[in-house]
Write a protein that holds these residues in place. Structure first.
Motif, PDB file in Angstrom:
ATOM      1  N   ASN A  55      18.100  44.631  -0.825  1.00  0.00           N
ATOM      2  CA  ASN A  55      17.561  45.563  -1.819  1.00  0.00           C
ATOM      3  C   ASN A  55      18.636  46.042  -2.780  1.00  0.00           C
ATOM      4  O   ASN A  55      19.831  46.056  -2.467  1.00  0.00           O
ATOM      5  N   ILE A  71      14.248  47.757  -5.698  1.00  0.00           N
ATOM      6  CA  ILE A  71      13.599  46.451  -5.628  1.00  0.00           C
ATOM      7  C   ILE A  71      14.077  45.733  -4.378  1.00  0.00           C
ATOM      8  O   ILE A  71      15.283  45.665  -4.105  1.00  0.00           O
ATOM      9  N   LEU A  73      13.965  42.216  -1.974  1.00  0.00           N
ATOM     10  CA  LEU A  73      13.682  40.797  -1.789  1.00  0.00           C
ATOM     11  C   LEU A  73      13.484  40.584  -0.298  1.00  0.00           C
ATOM     12  O   LEU A  73      14.418  40.762   0.485  1.00  0.00           O
ATOM     13  N   GLN A  91       8.537  34.433   0.570  1.00  0.00           N
ATOM     14  CA  GLN A  91       9.467  35.296  -0.143  1.00  0.00           C
ATOM     15  C   GLN A  91       8.667  36.264  -1.008  1.00  0.00           C
ATOM     16  O   GLN A  91       7.644  35.898  -1.582  1.00  0.00           O
ATOM     17  N   PHE A  93       9.105  39.790  -3.783  1.00  0.00           N
ATOM     18  CA  PHE A  93       9.790  40.845  -4.511  1.00  0.00           C
ATOM     19  C   PHE A  93       8.859  42.054  -4.550  1.00  0.00           C
ATOM     20  O   PHE A  93       7.667  41.926  -4.852  1.00  0.00           O
ATOM     21  N   ASN A 128       4.535  43.955  -7.091  1.00  0.00           N
ATOM     22  CA  ASN A 128       5.084  42.950  -6.196  1.00  0.00           C
ATOM     23  C   ASN A 128       4.643  41.558  -6.614  1.00  0.00           C
ATOM     24  O   ASN A 128       3.701  41.370  -7.387  1.00  0.00           O
TER      25      ASN A 128
END
Length: 288
Positions: A55, A71, A73, A91, A93, A128
């Motif tokens: 992050n 943010i 990941l 994955q 975000f 997201n």
């Protein structure tokens, strides 16, 4: 008031606050972090998923209030696959922004009353993007509502926020792209805190947030949604005393997340036990 008008009002509030956000900060803290856990779960998916989360975070104070941005990941193992039979993990975000206006700062005088140090208003957004074998979330959400600041060491802010949430998922199993769908506007009770304390000579900090979110009506597939609870708390230790680094440069700790009815899915529904997650994590942060 129509949903279009309420959304327009929320956007207008965010735009009106942009000049305030742009002002130079009185103080700021920027950091990168890493956390890891092996007990994550996903709705209609597997349990005991391992995730590494990297992050970037920033918090700052300015003339009229404060800003928070983070943010993440999130990198899953193969139990939460990136595509059917891919063998690789999903994955994601996930970004969060909050701007809190402090009415005491705006008024130029203390508005403290009883257990409250001040009052204010919070606006912001969540967004997201996830690549996985099933849902492939593309969440967008505006938030706005009143906030109270509680008198504690450190800080404790409690907010009641209206949520304007939408999603436009793509299901890789069925090949169906869902048009962006807006849920009912619904409320959230939020608490965020950072409270220092000591155990003997060891200085620690208790930090985290709690979200109690009401049902958001029908989902994009016509099914009902459930109220959800997301509690994320951590105990952090500043390793400066044993490393020689400046104070609050490197912090490590333990984190625990309890998430019931994740994203509004009923964890008691057949085949959806993944909508309930109880996840211990280790966490590290480097501040600069």
């Amino acid at each position: 008031m129509s949903e279009f008008k309420t959304k327009s009002l929320a956007v207008a509030c965010l735009m009106a606050l942009c000049p305030l956000v742009a002002q130079s900060a009185d103080w700021s803290d920027t950091y990168i972090g890493y956390r890891y856990g092996s007990k994550f779960a996903e709705p209609f998916g597997a349990r005991d998923i391992s995730k590494s989360i990297i992050n970037f975070g920033h918090v700052s104070g300015y003339k009229y209030g404060s800003n928070f941005f983070n943010i993440d990941l999130l990198i899953s193992d193969s139990k939460d696959p990136s595509a059917p039979a891919s063998g690789s993990g999903a994955q994601e975000f996930y970004a969060v922004y909050r701007n809190t206006i402090d009415f005491s700062k705006v008024a130029g005088k203390s508005l403290a009353f009883g257990p409250f140090s001040s009052f204010g208003a919070t606006v912001g957004f969540d967004a997201n993007s996830k690549v996985d074998a099933g849902y492939n979330s593309k969440k967008r959400m505006l938030v706005a509502g009143p906030t109270v600041m509680v008198k504690v060491p450190g800080f404790l802010n409690v907010s009641v926020l209206a949520l304007w949430e939408s999603n436009a998922p793509y299901n890789k199993f069925s090949g169906v792209q869902t048009s962006r769908y807006s849920y009912d506007v619904h409320p959230m009770l939020n608490a965020a805190w950072g409270i220092p304390f000591s155990v003997g000579p060891v200085a620690l900090s208790f930090e985290g947030f709690m979200n109690f979110i009401a049902s958001k009506g029908k989902n994009e597939f016509g099914g009902g949604t459930r109220p959800e609870t997301n509690i994320d708390a951590q105990i952090m230790y500043d390793v400066a005393p044993i490393t020689g680094l400046p104070k609050n440069t490197l912090r490590v700790g333990f984190e625990y997340q309890y998430w019931n009815n994740k994203f509004g899915n009923d964890h008691k529904a057949p085949g959806d036990s993944g909508a309930l997650a109880k996840t211990p994590m280790i966490r590290a942060e480097y501040h600069f």
